[in-house]
Design an enzyme around this catalytic site. Structure first.
Site, PDB file in Angstrom:
ATOM      1  N   GLY A  14       0.697  -1.276  -0.016  1.00 42.19           N
ATOM      2  CA  GLY A  14       0.099   0.013   0.018  1.00 42.19           C
ATOM      3  C   GLY A  14       0.928   1.226   0.135  1.00 42.19           C
ATOM      4  O   GLY A  14       1.879   1.164   0.452  1.00 42.19           O
ATOM      5  N   ASP A  38      -2.010 -12.940   4.370  1.00 42.66           N
ATOM      6  CA  ASP A  38      -3.139 -12.324   4.332  1.00 42.66           C
ATOM      7  C   ASP A  38      -3.489 -12.150   5.924  1.00 42.66           C
ATOM      8  O   ASP A  38      -3.635 -12.918   6.618  1.00 42.66           O
ATOM      9  CB  ASP A  38      -4.346 -13.345   3.666  1.00 42.66           C
ATOM     10  CG  ASP A  38      -5.712 -13.004   3.646  1.00 42.66           C
ATOM     11  OD1 ASP A  38      -6.009 -11.921   4.506  1.00 42.66           O
ATOM     12  OD2 ASP A  38      -6.595 -13.511   3.414  1.00 42.66           O
ATOM     13  N   ALA A  62      -5.766  -2.790   4.793  1.00 44.58           N
ATOM     14  CA  ALA A  62      -6.864  -2.364   5.145  1.00 44.58           C
ATOM     15  C   ALA A  62      -7.811  -2.710   3.879  1.00 44.58           C
ATOM     16  O   ALA A  62      -7.491  -2.899   2.658  1.00 44.58           O
ATOM     17  CB  ALA A  62      -6.889  -0.685   5.433  1.00 44.58           C
ATOM     18  N   THR A 103      -9.275   6.259  10.725  1.00 44.75           N
ATOM     19  CA  THR A 103      -9.950   7.198   9.725  1.00 44.75           C
ATOM     20  C   THR A 103     -10.806   8.294  10.590  1.00 44.75           C
ATOM     21  O   THR A 103     -11.446   7.988  11.700  1.00 44.75           O
ATOM     22  CB  THR A 103     -10.732   6.503   8.743  1.00 44.75           C
ATOM     23  OG1 THR A 103     -11.358   7.527   7.934  1.00 44.75           O
ATOM     24  CG2 THR A 103     -11.585   5.575   9.310  1.00 44.75           C
ATOM     25  N   ASP A 104     -10.856   9.504   9.645  1.00 42.33           N
ATOM     26  CA  ASP A 104     -11.844  10.401  10.251  1.00 42.33           C
ATOM     27  C   ASP A 104     -13.258   9.918   9.954  1.00 42.33           C
ATOM     28  O   ASP A 104     -14.191  10.329  10.809  1.00 42.33           O
ATOM     29  CB  ASP A 104     -11.530  11.690   9.483  1.00 42.33           C
ATOM     30  CG  ASP A 104     -11.560  11.362   8.088  1.00 42.33           C
ATOM     31  OD1 ASP A 104     -10.896  10.407   7.396  1.00 42.33           O
ATOM     32  OD2 ASP A 104     -12.662  11.880   7.246  1.00 42.33           O
ATOM     33  N   TYR A 127     -17.913   0.493   6.511  1.00 41.27           N
ATOM     34  CA  TYR A 127     -16.440   1.047   6.336  1.00 41.27           C
ATOM     35  C   TYR A 127     -15.971   1.632   7.727  1.00 41.27           C
ATOM     36  O   TYR A 127     -15.090   1.277   8.618  1.00 41.27           O
ATOM     37  CB  TYR A 127     -16.143   1.840   5.227  1.00 41.27           C
ATOM     38  CG  TYR A 127     -14.655   2.302   5.474  1.00 41.27           C
ATOM     39  CD1 TYR A 127     -13.524   1.660   5.283  1.00 41.27           C
ATOM     40  CD2 TYR A 127     -14.491   3.974   5.788  1.00 41.27           C
ATOM     41  CE1 TYR A 127     -12.109   2.299   5.246  1.00 41.27           C
ATOM     42  CE2 TYR A 127     -13.344   4.233   6.043  1.00 41.27           C
ATOM     43  CZ  TYR A 127     -12.161   3.502   5.683  1.00 41.27           C
ATOM     44  OH  TYR A 127     -10.900   4.247   5.781  1.00 41.27           O
TER      45      TYR A 127
HETATM   46  N1  LIG Z   1      -5.997   6.581   1.849  1.00 38.52           N
HETATM   47  C1  LIG Z   1      -6.693   7.340   2.648  1.00 38.52           C
HETATM   48  O1  LIG Z   1      -6.901   8.611   2.318  1.00 38.52           O
HETATM   49  C2  LIG Z   1      -7.093   6.933   4.016  1.00 38.52           C
HETATM   50  C3  LIG Z   1      -7.833   7.774   4.788  1.00 38.52           C
HETATM   51  C4  LIG Z   1      -8.287   7.337   6.027  1.00 38.52           C
HETATM   52  C5  LIG Z   1      -7.699   6.207   6.496  1.00 38.52           C
HETATM   53  N2  LIG Z   1      -6.594   5.467   5.913  1.00 38.52           N
HETATM   54  C6  LIG Z   1      -6.125   4.199   6.497  1.00 38.52           C
HETATM   55  O2  LIG Z   1      -4.758   4.383   6.429  1.00 38.52           O
HETATM   56  C7  LIG Z   1      -4.152   3.039   6.142  1.00 38.52           C
HETATM   57  C8  LIG Z   1      -3.181   3.026   4.971  1.00 38.52           C
HETATM   58  O3  LIG Z   1      -3.982   3.189   3.814  1.00 38.52           O
HETATM   59  P1  LIG Z   1      -3.220   3.316   2.242  1.00 38.52           P
HETATM   60  O4  LIG Z   1      -4.041   4.649   1.631  1.00 38.52           O
HETATM   61  O5  LIG Z   1      -1.971   3.215   2.324  1.00 38.52           O
HETATM   62  O6  LIG Z   1      -4.100   2.076   1.735  1.00 38.52           O
HETATM   63  P2  LIG Z   1      -3.807   1.166   0.395  1.00 38.52           P
HETATM   64  O7  LIG Z   1      -2.713   2.131  -0.600  1.00 38.52           O
HETATM   65  O8  LIG Z   1      -5.193   0.924  -0.042  1.00 38.52           O
HETATM   66  O9  LIG Z   1      -3.230   0.029   0.800  1.00 38.52           O
HETATM   67  C9  LIG Z   1      -3.709  -0.922   1.754  1.00 38.52           C
HETATM   68  C10 LIG Z   1      -2.964  -2.238   1.404  1.00 38.52           C
HETATM   69  O10 LIG Z   1      -3.705  -3.496   2.365  1.00 38.52           O
HETATM   70  C11 LIG Z   1      -3.652  -4.578   1.476  1.00 38.52           C
HETATM   71  N3  LIG Z   1      -4.816  -5.328   1.715  1.00 38.52           N
HETATM   72  C12 LIG Z   1      -5.979  -5.415   1.820  1.00 38.52           C
HETATM   73  N4  LIG Z   1      -6.647  -6.358   2.439  1.00 38.52           N
HETATM   74  C13 LIG Z   1      -5.526  -7.202   2.823  1.00 38.52           C
HETATM   75  C14 LIG Z   1      -5.391  -8.424   3.665  1.00 38.52           C
HETATM   76  N5  LIG Z   1      -6.601  -9.341   3.940  1.00 38.52           N
HETATM   77  N6  LIG Z   1      -4.215  -8.986   4.003  1.00 38.52           N
HETATM   78  C15 LIG Z   1      -2.985  -8.268   3.633  1.00 38.52           C
HETATM   79  N7  LIG Z   1      -3.143  -6.891   2.936  1.00 38.52           N
HETATM   80  C16 LIG Z   1      -4.244  -6.685   2.458  1.00 38.52           C
HETATM   81  C17 LIG Z   1      -3.985  -3.811   0.108  1.00 38.52           C
HETATM   82  O11 LIG Z   1      -3.831  -4.915  -0.858  1.00 38.52           O
HETATM   83  P3  LIG Z   1      -4.590  -5.147  -2.205  1.00 38.52           P
HETATM   84  O12 LIG Z   1      -4.317  -3.841  -3.051  1.00 38.52           O
HETATM   85  O13 LIG Z   1      -4.048  -6.241  -2.749  1.00 38.52           O
HETATM   86  O14 LIG Z   1      -6.227  -5.070  -1.724  1.00 38.52           O
HETATM   87  C18 LIG Z   1      -3.209  -2.730   0.139  1.00 38.52           C
HETATM   88  O15 LIG Z   1      -2.022  -2.952  -0.324  1.00 38.52           O
HETATM   89  C19 LIG Z   1      -5.251   2.125   6.104  1.00 38.52           C
HETATM   90  O16 LIG Z   1      -5.467   1.594   7.509  1.00 38.52           O
HETATM   91  C20 LIG Z   1      -6.469   3.087   5.731  1.00 38.52           C
HETATM   92  O17 LIG Z   1      -7.727   2.389   6.158  1.00 38.52           O
HETATM   93  C21 LIG Z   1      -6.554   5.883   4.786  1.00 38.52           C
END
Ligand SMILES: NC(=O)c1ccc[n+]([C@@H]2O[C@H](COP(=O)([O-])OP(=O)(O)OC[C@H]3O[C@@H](n4cnc5c(N)ncnc54)[C@H](OP(=O)(O)O)[C@@H]3O)[C@@H](O)[C@H]2O)c1
Length: 290
Positions: A14, A38, A62, A103-104, A127
């Site tokens: 991610g 996983d 996530a 998250t917010d 979510y």
């Molecule tokens: N992005 C935002 O704006 C935002 C806002 C609020 C909170 N957050 C939080 O910040 C954190 C990081 O977010 P990010 O933006 O870096 O997200 P991201 O780029 O979508 O990365 C999430 C990663 O989790 C992996 N994943 C999903 N299901 C999985 C599983 N069962 N086992 C192992 N890996 C798994 C995904 O793999 P796949 O691609 O294969 O699914 C992806 O590589 C998360 O907790 C997210 O909820 C993000």
């Protein structure tokens, strides 16, 4: 004394994970993508933790599809909530610190001033509920940091993974395409590199564990954020203002989601303003490849 033992990063493909691995460069970083671990597989999580013997476990995995979670609540709960319980148990078994991101969206967005960590959550979507449960499970670990982030931006150039809202807005502005932006959603955007640096700070400085808002300082509507990006880029944007009610979305979106990061500042990490983060990210993207 900074962390010297291994740092286990899960969900490592991610966007935030890439920045976190970079922030901990120089330390032993063990990375597991979904392909190698996983996180919804509790036994596999326990085995991976024993194998890595980490001092810190950073959970970047996530289920982030906010609308998709309405149709696939089981998957959202498995990854955003119950996997965090497994990671908290693994952290306890290894004597590791757990870092988890939330998250917010745990808030209803009806506030008029930035939310502090003690404000009562009021999730309005599957979510949001799954992420709130994840917070609770994470905080069950003996030593855990739960960092609420919001509207993450700062994908590296050429990033092929999931992109954020601001990445899409910037791309449209640069391509002189019209882009729809919300005038009634207020956010405190989080620059991914600043979140990663704050994470390292909290861990290295042995800050008090618990819940922190880890967003850049300040807040603005998406429309204002887009205007600032265009100003920095020196491009006349073609912004099409819209309101949440005008856009059909499966899951509810909180409208006012400014978060106060004063607790993080009190722990010694002052987050730069979101405008500053935006400037640094956009300047970095413009540098010619080495
Ligand atoms: N992005 C935002 O704006 C935002 C806002 C609020 C909170 N957050 C939080 O910040 C954190 C990081 O977010 P990010 O933006 O870096 O997200 P991201 O780029 O979508 O990365 C999430 C990663 O989790 C992996 N994943 C999903 N299901 C999985 C599983 N069962 N086992 C192992 N890996 C798994 C995904 O793999 P796949 O691609 O294969 O699914 C992806 O590589 C998360 O907790 C997210 O909820 C993000």
């Amino acid at each position: 004394m900074p962390v010297t033992g291994p740092v286990l990063v899960v969900g490592a493909a991610g966007r935030l994970a890439a920045a976190v691995a970079h922030a901990f460069a120089g330390r032993a970083v063990v990375r597991h993508t979904r392909a190698s671990l996983d996180v919804a597989d509790a036994a596999a999580v326990a085995r991976a933790a024993v194998a890595a013997a980490p001092e810190v476990i950073v959970n970047c995995a996530a289920f982030n599809d906010v609308d998709g979670a309405e149709d696939r609540p089981g998957e959202a709960m498995a990854v955003n909530a119950f996997a965090v319980r497994s990671l908290a148990r693994a952290a306890e078994a290894c004597g590791a610190t757990l870092v988890h991101y939330s998250t917010d969206f745990v808030f209803d967005g009806d506030a008029t001033a930035p939310y502090i960590e003690d404000a009562g959550p009021a999730p309005r979507s599957v979510y949001a509920m799954s992420k709130l449960l994840g917070e609770w499970f994470a905080l069950d670990a003996p030593r855990a940091f739960v960092l609420r982030v919001e509207s993450i931006f700062g994908s590296p150039a050429g990033w092929s993974g999931r992109r954020g809202t601001l990445d899409g807005i910037v791309e449209s502005i640069e391509a002189h395409r019209e882009v729809r932006v919300f005038t009634d959603r207020t956010v405190s955007p989080s620059y991914v590199d600043d979140v990663a640096a704050a994470t390292r700070h909290l861990v290295d400085e042995h800050a008090s564990p618990g819940l922190y808002h880890c967003v850049n300082t300040g807040y603005a509507t998406w429309y204002q954020v887009a205007e600032e990006a265009a100003r920095i880029l020196g491009v006349a944007p073609r912004l099409h203002p819209v309101t949440v009610d005008q856009v059909s979305l499966r899951a509810a979106r909180p409208r006012f989601c400014a978060l106060s990061n004063r607790k993080l500042a009190g722990a010694g990490f002052v987050m730069p303003t979101w405008q500053d983060g935006l400037r640094r990210w956009l300047a970095g993207r413009k540098q010619p490849a080495a």
